[in-house]
Write a protein that holds these residues in place. Structure first.
Motif, short mmCIF file in Angstrom:
data_model
loop_
_atom_site.label_atom_id
_atom_site.label_comp_id
_atom_site.label_asym_id
_atom_site.label_seq_id
_atom_site.Cartn_x
_atom_site.Cartn_y
_atom_site.Cartn_z
N UNK A 35 99.63 40.89 -19.87
CA UNK A 35 100.11 41.15 -21.25
C UNK A 35 101.28 40.43 -21.19
N UNK A 36 101.94 39.88 -20.17
CA UNK A 36 103.13 39.18 -20.31
C UNK A 36 103.14 37.99 -21.13
N UNK A 37 104.16 37.71 -22.11
CA UNK A 37 103.97 36.72 -22.80
C UNK A 37 104.58 35.25 -21.83
N UNK A 38 103.73 34.19 -22.38
CA UNK A 38 104.02 32.95 -21.67
C UNK A 38 105.39 32.44 -22.24
N UNK A 39 106.35 32.25 -21.56
CA UNK A 39 107.55 31.77 -21.99
C UNK A 39 108.01 30.26 -21.44
N UNK A 40 107.29 29.76 -20.25
CA UNK A 40 107.63 28.49 -19.69
C UNK A 40 105.98 28.29 -19.19
N UNK A 41 106.07 26.78 -19.16
CA UNK A 41 105.04 26.31 -18.32
C UNK A 41 105.48 25.02 -17.74
N UNK A 42 105.27 25.03 -16.36
CA UNK A 42 105.67 23.69 -15.78
C UNK A 42 104.49 23.16 -14.91
N UNK A 43 104.03 21.62 -15.69
CA UNK A 43 103.01 21.39 -14.57
C UNK A 43 103.44 20.56 -13.34
N UNK A 44 102.72 20.78 -12.30
CA UNK A 44 102.85 20.25 -11.06
C UNK A 44 102.01 19.29 -10.51
N UNK A 70 90.50 -0.56 -5.93
CA UNK A 70 90.02 -1.60 -7.34
C UNK A 70 90.72 -1.00 -8.51
N UNK A 71 91.09 0.44 -8.54
CA UNK A 71 91.57 1.02 -9.72
C UNK A 71 93.18 0.98 -9.54
N UNK A 72 93.65 0.22 -8.40
CA UNK A 72 95.18 0.03 -8.18
C UNK A 72 95.88 1.28 -8.36
N UNK A 73 95.10 2.43 -7.44
CA UNK A 73 95.79 3.81 -7.42
C UNK A 73 96.36 3.87 -6.02
N UNK A 74 97.54 4.24 -5.54
CA UNK A 74 98.05 4.46 -4.28
C UNK A 74 97.68 5.85 -3.71
N UNK A 75 97.84 6.83 -4.85
CA UNK A 75 97.83 8.27 -4.21
C UNK A 75 97.08 9.06 -5.21
N UNK A 76 96.15 9.86 -4.78
CA UNK A 76 95.45 10.83 -5.24
C UNK A 76 96.40 12.42 -5.51
N UNK A 77 96.50 12.88 -6.71
CA UNK A 77 97.25 14.22 -6.73
C UNK A 77 96.27 15.41 -7.06
N UNK A 78 96.94 16.44 -6.68
CA UNK A 78 96.35 17.74 -7.07
C UNK A 78 97.35 18.23 -8.01
N UNK A 79 96.80 18.89 -9.15
CA UNK A 79 97.85 19.34 -10.08
C UNK A 79 97.45 21.12 -10.31
N UNK A 80 98.49 21.59 -10.38
CA UNK A 80 98.59 22.83 -10.70
C UNK A 80 99.76 23.38 -12.02
N UNK A 81 99.79 24.58 -12.29
CA UNK A 81 100.74 25.05 -13.26
C UNK A 81 101.64 26.18 -12.94
N UNK A 82 102.85 26.03 -13.10
CA UNK A 82 103.94 27.21 -12.98
C UNK A 82 104.01 28.06 -14.15
N UNK A 83 103.64 29.25 -14.25
CA UNK A 83 103.89 29.85 -15.62
C UNK A 83 104.88 31.06 -15.32
N UNK A 84 105.81 31.00 -16.30
CA UNK A 84 107.06 31.81 -16.41
C UNK A 84 107.77 31.74 -14.88
#
Length: 175
Positions: A35-44, A70-84
């Motif tokens: 029930x906590x309101x989302x006030x901030x979101x940060x993508x990581x 071939x895709x000219x990509x050096x690094x793969x990333x994992x994504x997450x989200x930091x809420x509040x």
């Protein structure tokens, strides 16, 4: 908090579980803070370790390294989200949601997402589940990964924009 959209299931892993249902650890935290309101979101965005990329390359019989080149990509990333600034949301083989104010690593890149909607954490995930349907809890490295999940979290709640889309989307379909 008893929500009909999110039900308890047995097992935390990717095997022998209903992918349309959230893992027990997610449900437990949601019952406490949903029930906590989302006030901030940060993508990581955190680079996969060299060891992980090496293992993925072995598992693909060398095809991953060739596709990256071939895709000219050096690094793969994992994504997450930091809420509040304290709750980390991510999707690996299952959705993970936990208290982790230290989710940002030294090699991580971040993007602040403007939160201009009145939405609770529970609503944030319910809207995502409604939009994703049966893909909500399932995982596919190519078509339903961490990037797809976080993109759906933002779009289903009207929080996505061109900056977030660019930050999130990796060309994993090509790989």
């Amino acid at each position: 908090m008893n929500n009909p959209n999110i039900e308890l299931l047995e097992g935390n892993g990717a095997i022998l579980r209903d992918p349309t249902k959230s893992p027990p650890a997610v449900l437990k935290l949601l019952s406490q803070i949903g029930s906590e309101k989302v006030t901030t979101i940060k993508l990581i965005r955190t680079p996969l370790s060299k060891a992980t990329q090496f293992l993925l390359n072995i598992a693909s019989f060398g095809a991953l390294q060739e596709k990256l080149k071939q895709a000219n990509i050096d690094t793969l990333f994992h994504l997450s989200m930091l809420i509040n600034d304290k709750y980390e949301l991510e999707k690996n083989e299952v959705i993970k949601f936990r208290i982790n104010p230290n989710a940002i690593k030294t090699d991580s890149q971040t993007l602040d997402i403007p939160v201009d909607k009145d939405v609770t954490i529970q609503e944030l995930l319910n809207n995502t589940k409604t939009q994703m349907g049966e893909n909500y809890g399932s995982y596919n490295a190519k078509t339903n990964n961490c990037s797809v999940f976080l993109s759906n979290v933002l779009s289903s709640n009207g929080l996505n924009n061109s900056n977030s889309n660019t930050f999130i989307n990796q060309k994993t379909n090509e790989l």
